[in-house]
Write a protein that holds these residues in place. Structure first.
Motif, short mmCIF file in Angstrom:
data_model
loop_
_atom_site.label_atom_id
_atom_site.label_comp_id
_atom_site.label_asym_id
_atom_site.label_seq_id
_atom_site.Cartn_x
_atom_site.Cartn_y
_atom_site.Cartn_z
N ARG A 77 18.92 -27.10 -8.88
CA ARG A 77 17.80 -27.78 -9.17
C ARG A 77 16.31 -27.37 -8.76
O ARG A 77 15.34 -27.54 -9.35
CB ARG A 77 17.85 -29.55 -9.19
CG ARG A 77 16.72 -30.39 -9.28
CD ARG A 77 16.34 -30.12 -10.83
NE ARG A 77 17.26 -30.96 -11.83
CZ ARG A 77 17.22 -30.71 -13.07
NH1 ARG A 77 16.17 -29.91 -13.70
NH2 ARG A 77 18.06 -31.54 -14.03
N ASN A 80 15.59 -24.48 -10.69
CA ASN A 80 15.06 -24.96 -12.24
C ASN A 80 14.61 -26.40 -12.29
O ASN A 80 15.38 -27.14 -12.87
CB ASN A 80 16.49 -24.65 -13.00
CG ASN A 80 17.19 -23.33 -12.86
OD1 ASN A 80 16.78 -22.57 -13.63
ND2 ASN A 80 17.97 -23.13 -11.82
N ASP A 82 12.51 -27.49 -14.18
CA ASP A 82 12.01 -27.83 -15.48
C ASP A 82 13.18 -27.92 -16.63
O ASP A 82 12.84 -28.39 -17.81
CB ASP A 82 11.00 -27.20 -16.06
CG ASP A 82 9.72 -27.16 -15.25
OD1 ASP A 82 9.55 -28.14 -14.61
OD2 ASP A 82 9.02 -26.17 -15.09
N ALA A 83 14.42 -27.42 -16.25
CA ALA A 83 15.50 -27.18 -17.11
C ALA A 83 15.97 -28.60 -17.54
O ALA A 83 16.30 -29.47 -16.78
CB ALA A 83 16.75 -26.48 -16.43
N PHE A 88 20.75 -27.30 -17.95
CA PHE A 88 21.14 -27.26 -16.63
C PHE A 88 22.50 -27.46 -16.29
O PHE A 88 23.21 -26.59 -15.50
CB PHE A 88 20.28 -28.56 -16.04
CG PHE A 88 20.58 -28.66 -14.41
CD1 PHE A 88 20.01 -27.63 -13.57
CD2 PHE A 88 21.06 -29.63 -13.89
CE1 PHE A 88 20.15 -27.74 -12.33
CE2 PHE A 88 21.20 -29.73 -12.48
CZ PHE A 88 20.74 -28.63 -11.69
N ALA A 115 14.94 -33.72 -14.87
CA ALA A 115 14.12 -32.74 -15.13
C ALA A 115 12.90 -33.20 -15.13
O ALA A 115 12.39 -34.24 -15.59
CB ALA A 115 14.71 -31.96 -16.51
N HIS A 117 9.41 -32.77 -16.82
CA HIS A 117 8.90 -32.04 -17.97
C HIS A 117 7.47 -31.95 -17.92
O HIS A 117 6.43 -32.76 -17.64
CB HIS A 117 9.20 -32.91 -19.33
CG HIS A 117 10.63 -33.42 -19.49
ND1 HIS A 117 11.54 -32.17 -20.11
CD2 HIS A 117 11.25 -34.38 -19.25
CE1 HIS A 117 12.70 -32.70 -20.11
NE2 HIS A 117 12.59 -33.93 -19.80
#
Length: 310
Positions: A77, A80, A82-83, A88, A115, A117
């Motif tokens: 996390r 990533n 924004d996944a 994810f 996430a 966004h």
């Protein structure tokens, strides 16, 4: 503020009575057992909050995430942020994660690491091109006459059309009624428009309908009759972006006003009746009606003032 429940008031009353008259008499009066009273007496610390029911949620679960899985999720996390959930989950599966998507969702939700966004890019409209003189550009469109306005057996079931041209500078408008929706009607309307408009027309802007262009047909390289007449008069034809009627906003707005001020209150008993009423309405209630964008002048006044200044 946390609310005080009825059970908390009951327990406080029970403890106060037991302290005054004894646990045995309190158990008889409140119809409970002595162990219940002793348990709440031990828990009571002088505040009502101590008499609230505690959570029965277990502190652990046999299927909870292991420390290694928690570390993997945290590390992934962090790399990533924004996944989305599915993306994810796939990334985790490639690194040995074996939990289901709902299980991963519950864990992320509980830990507060869903996430993030990023906001969608803000739409910045293109500055509108202001016209400098009448005839620089006219917007042309077709309106279908509402069938509810046709009130005679000879016209019920037929279709009438209103061709509209509006000058972007003066808002002066020319309309004409037609029984046919075709490139021939468009060409005939153009000829009448050129004769009616008091100054030369440089550009005509339309949508991508087949009555104006073959842009989205199998004959896209062949000009329509409307475009041929435009070329004869030396008028430029500008097409708006497909499925973007706001680019023809002035004529679209005038059609909306027609619904409110004309079609909602008029009935037509023949095509001739419709054509006559439309001309009277456009001359009296549109071209001579004051408008705020024109400084509360009418389109006819703006056009007349320009012609006087020449």
């Amino acid at each position: 503020m946390t609310s005080i429940t009825q059970d908390m008031r009951y327990r406080l009353s029970l403890i106060n009575y037991a302290n005054k008259f004894g646990v045995s008499k309190a158990a008889v009066k409140y119809k409970t057992n002595r162990q219940y009273i002793y348990r709440w007496k031990r828990r009571y610390d002088g505040s009502l909050e101590s008499l609230r029911d505690r959570s029965r949620r277990p502190h652990s679960h046999p299927n909870q995430h292991s420390p290694a899985e928690i570390k993997l999720i945290s590390d992934m996390r962090r790399r990533n942020p924004d996944a989305g959930l599915v993306v994810f989950w796939v990334k985790l599966m490639r690194r040995g994660y074996s939990r289901s998507i709902p299980g991963l969702y519950r864990f992320l939700k509980k830990q507060g690491i869903m996430a993030v966004h990023p906001p969608n890019p803000k739409y910045i409209p293109k500055p509108y091109e202001q016209m400098a003189y009448p005839g620089q550009r006219l917007q042309v469109d077709v309106k279908f006459v509402p069938s509810a306005c046709l009130k005679n057996s000879s016209v019920i079931g037929k279709k009438f059309f209103q061709y509209t041209a509006i000058d972007e500078y003066s808002r002066w408008r020319f309309v004409e009624a037609f029984e046919e929706h075709s490139t021939y009607s468009s060409a005939l309307f153009l000829e009448h428009l050129v004769k009616a408009f008091p100054v030369p027309i440089e550009c005509v802007q339309t949508d991508n309908g087949t009555e104006f262009t073959n842009r989205f047909t199998s004959h896209r390289d062949r000009p329509t009759l409307f475009q041929a007449h435009l070329a004869q008069h030396g008028i430029t034809h500008k097409l708006i972006r497909p499925y973007t009627p706001r680019h023809n906003g002035k004529v679209e707005r005038s059609h909306r006003k027609d619904n409110e001020r004309f079609y909602a209150t008029h009935l037509f008993y023949s095509f001739g009746d419709f054509a006559k009423q439309l001309q009277v309405y456009n001359r009296r209630d549109y071209n001579r009606f004051p408008m705020r964008p024109l400084g509360w002048k009418s389109p006819q006044q703006v056009l007349d003032n320009y012609l006087l200044s020449l």
